[in-house]
Design a protein around this motif. Structure first.
Motif, PDB file in Angstrom:
ATOM      1  N   GLN A   1      -9.223  51.398  -2.259  1.00  0.00           N
ATOM      2  CA  GLN A   1      -7.922  50.856  -1.954  1.00  0.00           C
ATOM      3  C   GLN A   1      -7.499  49.886  -3.176  1.00  0.00           C
ATOM      4  OE1 GLN A   1      -9.280  48.798   1.455  1.00  0.00           O
ATOM      5  NE2 GLN A   1      -9.437  50.519   2.775  1.00  0.00           N
TER       6      GLN A   1
ATOM      7  N   LYS B   1      -7.905  50.298  -6.240  1.00  0.00           N
ATOM      8  CA  LYS B   1      -7.179  51.330  -7.455  1.00  0.00           C
ATOM      9  C   LYS B   1      -5.842  51.494  -7.078  1.00  0.00           C
ATOM     10  CE  LYS B   1      -8.509  54.947 -10.144  1.00  0.00           C
ATOM     11  NZ  LYS B   1      -9.562  56.123 -10.349  1.00  0.00           N
ATOM     12  N   LYS B   2      -5.476  51.927  -5.527  1.00  0.00           N
ATOM     13  CA  LYS B   2      -4.313  52.280  -5.309  1.00  0.00           C
ATOM     14  C   LYS B   2      -3.266  51.352  -5.566  1.00  0.00           C
ATOM     15  CE  LYS B   2      -5.841  56.003  -1.956  1.00  0.00           C
ATOM     16  NZ  LYS B   2      -5.672  56.337  -0.507  1.00  0.00           N
ATOM     17  N   LYS B   3      -3.919  49.991  -4.993  1.00  0.00           N
ATOM     18  CA  LYS B   3      -2.770  48.838  -5.250  1.00  0.00           C
ATOM     19  C   LYS B   3      -2.361  48.539  -6.513  1.00  0.00           C
ATOM     20  CE  LYS B   3      -4.435  46.392  -1.089  1.00  0.00           C
ATOM     21  NZ  LYS B   3      -5.131  45.472  -0.536  1.00  0.00           N
ATOM     22  N   GLU B   4      -3.473  48.813  -7.334  1.00  0.00           N
ATOM     23  CA  GLU B   4      -3.247  48.537  -8.858  1.00  0.00           C
ATOM     24  C   GLU B   4      -2.152  49.639  -9.509  1.00  0.00           C
ATOM     25  OE1 GLU B   4      -7.055  48.619 -10.828  1.00  0.00           O
ATOM     26  OE2 GLU B   4      -7.463  46.549  -9.947  1.00  0.00           O
ATOM     27  N   GLU B   5      -2.450  50.905  -9.132  1.00  0.00           N
ATOM     28  CA  GLU B   5      -1.662  51.939  -9.501  1.00  0.00           C
ATOM     29  C   GLU B   5      -0.217  51.341  -8.939  1.00  0.00           C
ATOM     30  OE1 GLU B   5      -3.198  55.461  -8.080  1.00  0.00           O
ATOM     31  OE2 GLU B   5      -4.799  55.600  -9.530  1.00  0.00           O
ATOM     32  N   GLN B   6       0.178  51.355  -7.782  1.00  0.00           N
ATOM     33  CA  GLN B   6       1.463  51.107  -7.397  1.00  0.00           C
ATOM     34  C   GLN B   6       2.043  49.810  -7.915  1.00  0.00           C
ATOM     35  OE1 GLN B   6       0.765  50.148  -3.164  1.00  0.00           O
ATOM     36  NE2 GLN B   6       0.397  52.475  -2.474  1.00  0.00           N
ATOM     37  N   ALA B   7       1.142  48.643  -8.252  1.00  0.00           N
ATOM     38  CA  ALA B   7       1.683  47.801  -8.889  1.00  0.00           C
ATOM     39  C   ALA B   7       2.071  48.117 -10.180  1.00  0.00           C
ATOM     40  CB  ALA B   7       0.601  46.393  -9.055  1.00  0.00           C
TER      41      ALA B   7
ATOM     42  N   GLN C   1       2.880  50.852 -11.455  1.00  0.00           N
ATOM     43  CA  GLN C   1       4.308  51.653 -11.273  1.00  0.00           C
ATOM     44  C   GLN C   1       5.520  50.858 -11.172  1.00  0.00           C
ATOM     45  OE1 GLN C   1       3.797  54.444  -8.208  1.00  0.00           O
ATOM     46  NE2 GLN C   1       2.318  55.731  -9.457  1.00  0.00           N
ATOM     47  N   LYS C   2       5.341  49.713 -10.252  1.00  0.00           N
ATOM     48  CA  LYS C   2       6.453  48.802 -10.233  1.00  0.00           C
ATOM     49  C   LYS C   2       6.880  48.104 -11.333  1.00  0.00           C
ATOM     50  CE  LYS C   2       5.756  48.019  -5.350  1.00  0.00           C
ATOM     51  NZ  LYS C   2       5.538  46.887  -4.228  1.00  0.00           N
TER      52      LYS C   2
ATOM     53  N   LYS D   1       8.507  50.401 -13.894  1.00  0.00           N
ATOM     54  CA  LYS D   1      10.174  50.545 -13.557  1.00  0.00           C
ATOM     55  C   LYS D   1      10.727  49.513 -13.842  1.00  0.00           C
ATOM     56  CE  LYS D   1       9.181  53.994  -9.755  1.00  0.00           C
ATOM     57  NZ  LYS D   1       9.315  54.016  -8.140  1.00  0.00           N
TER      58      LYS D   1
END
Length: 847
Positions: free
Chosen positions: A235, A237-243, A245-246, A249
């Motif tokens: 979980q 890791k997913k949050k870090e990947e999303q952060a 990506q943001k 961008k």
């Protein structure tokens, strides 16, 4: 033809006799079954109906005989009435069981005389049980029914109650308990010990199951925690990947805005902004540099931690370019605390002669928690001294390695190609003085390496404890027959060898160098791996105190003469008798191996175990016998040749039949370790000795004089020399092990060695055929007051054998004393007048 008929008739008669026994056995078993059926189907009313039946009623279908409910009819009614009602109640079923067991023995053609003790004990148990139940019926408010105890049981209980009142139930209870124990085993102590062992085993099994359940719970909890942690990590890791990506961008949008702004403003061009890949690469490079800097700082803080058991560390010096590599052996992998105990339990079940429990590892003292650290400063200083001393004598060294052991550090020097090894060896005393060490030993060259070795003692030596050696996987999982783990080598490895492969061991060393501890180490290793059925010790201890602790295990592990008073042999005469008895045992064993057509004791025991050898022919299980002689010098001084001959004979021949010698002495001289003994002991151990001569006597080369004592030893088995630090086993540990074994139920007596028959009755009296030089020899002996063979050889000019016979005749005549080894015999006659009187009496005796 007649002979053939005779053989045929003999075989037929043998078969008929066997068939008769089988038929008789079946009949007796049938009687026992009928007797049991009549007792089990007993009915109190059957006896009245049976008494009213006449002979004719037996043929009348409507007679009273049809009212009898016993399964054996009127006959069963009579039998059950007398056995159950009049005698001992339902406990009379024991009689049927006894008769049936006798019938089975007859059917199987066994000797029923073997059942005498069991029969008497069973009948006694039946009477006792009937009386016990009768007492309960009469005095313990039980239902007044004598069907279980019988009239006789109630009567005996009443008589006993009238005599001892309430004490009668206590007497009956004690007798019941004793009878029950005697049913299990006639040896009450052994039965009680077996019950204690069974309860201990049951407790251990329960503890193991409890520990296994606890371990499973912990493993499940650990797996659950790992799964939860893994989910959380995913979980996060997913949050870090999303952060990320943001963030990426947003950075791309900002870069696009900057580019648009720069294109609109026509100012002088600037460098393009770095890409995201360049930014990530730069940050990783900075992190790498930071980690390397931290490692370097940590390395300078504590250099001792860098010399671990599995790494090599380079020490650079400014004064020369030679580097020394420090290596510390990682040691043997330690076994779990219960591994040895589990394997020993399995081994104990394989030999069910006696219920034996191997000693536990917990009986040994644990080594201290803190280990000895490697002193790199000491190694560095010794390296500088060695190189400096050799450099002064123009000896060039290309490389140097240091192998750190528990007692000494081995410096491996790699000389230049044009340097002679003998030149380095000639400066050994100079190096010893320069390093100021207690004992410096040089290996020139090291076997199997193109290097010269210098062993320098450590300033702080490490004690190797016996538990560190025994509780290793190497010792626990070994398949050696008689494994002995002496201690640790310089590479920190456990040195272990099979005693059956040596096959004999010679130990020598000065007083206080560690011989007795070494012998205790050998015995302790064998006690931890061998069952009493497979190993026996013969212990000879002229000093009387070194091996005295082992008297507690005499019924388990010791072998001795049947007429011996002490299990540990301390008398020289008994030692000689025992060694001669071992020679007789050796000859007997070779005869057994010859009959069995095998070459060694291992094959013989396997063949005996499978039942291929007949016990009626004298075949038996042969245990290994280890003979421990703690001080050979004392035996050689007092007995000389009489001790040397059986030792040499055993050393030459006893390997194949499982007799192995471990001989120790503190005086390694040629008078004690003679050429005959030395030639048959290829495996030798040398502790610290006083001189190079002693070292050459025991090892055939020097080196033992440079050892530093306290268990520091050299082992040589003909293939090479190994330096070992002997494992330390304390007197308290030996006492605990012997107490643990001695408290168990062992054999009823020690293992008895054969008695040497006295054949003196068949030897003719030497005085029956007196030599013609007898009187002349007697006068020579009295004049010179010296009873020696060499004197008679010189003066009478006769051969050795003849002079020896004359000396024997002088001894039988009472002129000289008994044999005293290398010393001349005592002369018992003082002057010629006394001699003449003795000769005259001898003439009258012959006349």
């Amino acid at each position: 033809m007649a002979k053939k008929d005779l053989n045929t008739s003999g075989k037929t008669s043998g078969l008929d006799a066997n068939r008769k026994k089988e038929i008789m056995g079946i009949i007796v078993i049938s009687i026992a079954v009928l007797l049991g059926l009549s007792i089990l189907s007993y009915n109190p009313e059957d006896y009245q109906y049976a008494r009213s039946i006449s002979f004719l009623d037996l043929f009348n279908p409507d007679a009273n005989s049809r009212l009898v409910q016993n399964w054996l009819g009127p006959v069963g009614a009579y039998i059950s009435h007398y056995l159950v009602h009049s005698l001992f109640g339902y406990t009379s079923i024991i009689l049927a069981l006894i008769v049936g067991y006798h019938g089975w023995h007859i059917f199987r053609r066994r000797d029923i005389r073997e059942l005498g003790w069991l029969t008497v004990l069973s009948v006694w148990g039946m009477i006792l049980l009937s009386t016990f139940i009768g007492w309960l019926n009469a005095h313990a408010s039980f239902p007044d029914d004598s069907i279980w105890s019988g009239t006789a049981g109630v009567a005996i209980a009443q008589v006993l109650y009238n005599i001892t009142n309430i004490g009668s139930i206590i007497i009956l209870s004690v007798l019941m308990l004793i009878t029950l124990l005697m049913f299990v085993d006639r040896d009450l102590q052994k039965t009680i010990d077996n019950m204690k062992l069974w309860m201990e085993n049951l407790q251990e099994k329960l503890d193991e199951r409890r520990a296994a359940r606890q371990l499973r719970k912990e493993e499940k909890a650990k797996e659950r925690e790992e799964r939860i942690a893994q989910k959380r990590a995913e979980q996060e890791k997913k949050k870090e990947e999303q952060a990320a990506q943001k963030k990426q961008k947003q950075e791309e949008k900002e870069l696009q805005k900057k580019e648009i702004a720069e294109a609109e403003s026509e100012e002088e061009p600037v460098k393009p902004a770095p890409s995201i890949d360049e930014i990530v690469e730069k940050s990783e490079e900075q992190d790498r540099e930071k980690r390397e800097q931290e490692k370097a700082e940590a390395g300078t803080l504590d250099t001792r931690q860098r010399a671990t058991l599995e790494k090599e560390e380079e020490i650079d010096e400014d004064e020369d370019d030679i580097e020394v590599s420090v290596y510390v052996g990682k040691g043997e992998e330690q076994a779990d605390e219960k591994d040895l105990d589990k394997m020993n339990k399995k081994k104990a079940k394989e030999v069910p002669v006696i219920k034996y429990k191997f000693p536990k590892v917990d009986l040994l003292d644990p080594p201290p928690a803190e280990g000895n650290e490697v002193d790199l400063e000491e190694i560095k200083e010794n390296k500088r001294i060695i190189l400096d001393k050799l450099k002064r004598h123009k000896i060039e060294i290309v490389g140097i390695n240091a192998i750190v052991g528990p007692t000494v550090t081995l410096y491996e020097l790699e000389p230049a190609p044009d340097v002679k090894i003998s030149k380095i060896e000639s400066y050994s005393n100079d190096l010893k003085m320069a390093t100021a060490s207690k004992g410096l030993r040089m290996l020139s060259p090291i076997p199997g390496k193109s290097a010269v070795g210098i062993e320098v003692p450590n300033s702080t030596r490490e004690t190797v404890y016996i538990k560190e050696v025994i509780n290793t996987k190497k010792f626990v999982e070994t398949d050696m027959t008689l494994p002995v783990a002496f201690g640790k080598t310089i590479e920190n490895e456990v040195f272990m060898i099979d005693l059956t492969k040596m096959p004999h061991l010679l130990i020598a060393g000065a007083t206080g160098s560690g011989k007795s501890v070494g012998i205790n180490t050998i015995i302790t290793c064998l006690l931890y791996k061998c069952h009493p059925d497979n190993l026996k010790f013969v212990m000879v201890d002229p000093k009387k105190i070194e091996l005295s602790l082992y008297r507690n295990i005499q019924n388990h592990f010791l072998a001795m003469l049947p007429d011996s008073d002490e299990p540990i042999i301390t008398d020289t005469t008994k030692a000689q008798e025992t060694l001669e008895s071992l020679c007789k045992e050796m000859d007997d064993r070779y005869d057994l191996l010859k009959m069995a057509m095998v070459r060694d004791i291992k094959s013989y025991n396997e063949k005996f175990k499978t039942g291929e050898l007949d016990e009626e022919l004298g075949h038996r299980h042969l245990p290994y016998i280890v003979v421990i002689i703690d001080e050979l010098a004392d035996l050689m001084m007092t007995a000389g040749k009489q001790i040397e001959e059986p030792i040499a004979r055993l050393a030459q021949l006893a390997r194949a039949i499982g007799i192995h010698l471990v001989v120790a002495t503190q005086r390694p001289s040629v008078n004690v370790i003679t050429g005959t003994i030395k030639a048959n002991f290829p495996a030798r151990i040398a502790y610290q000795v006083a001189s190079k001569v002693d070292s050459r006597t025991i090892l055939d080369q020097g080196g033992a004089d440079q050892l530093i004592g306290m268990g520091d030893m050299l082992f040589n088995n003909g293939t090479g020399m190994v330096r070992i630090q002997n494992a330390f086993v304390s007197t308290e540990e030996v006492e605990k092990i012997n107490t643990f074994i001695g408290q168990q139920a062992g054999y009823k007596e020690p293992f008895h060695l054969p008695i040497i028959k006295d054949d003196t009755g068949d030897i003719p009296d030497p005085l029956e055929d007196i030599d013609e030089y007898f009187e002349a020899a007697a006068k020579l002996v009295v004049i010179h007051q010296q009873g020696s063979v060499s004197l008679l050889q010189r003066k009478l000019k006769i051969g050795y054998n003849r002079a020896g016979r004359i000396i024997d005749q002088l001894f039988n005549a009472g002129i000289v004393g008994p044999y005293q080894g290398s010393t001349a015999r005592d002369v018992l006659v003082q002057d010629e007048d006394e001699l003449q009187e003795l000769l005259d009496n001898l003439d009258e005796y012959e006349g």
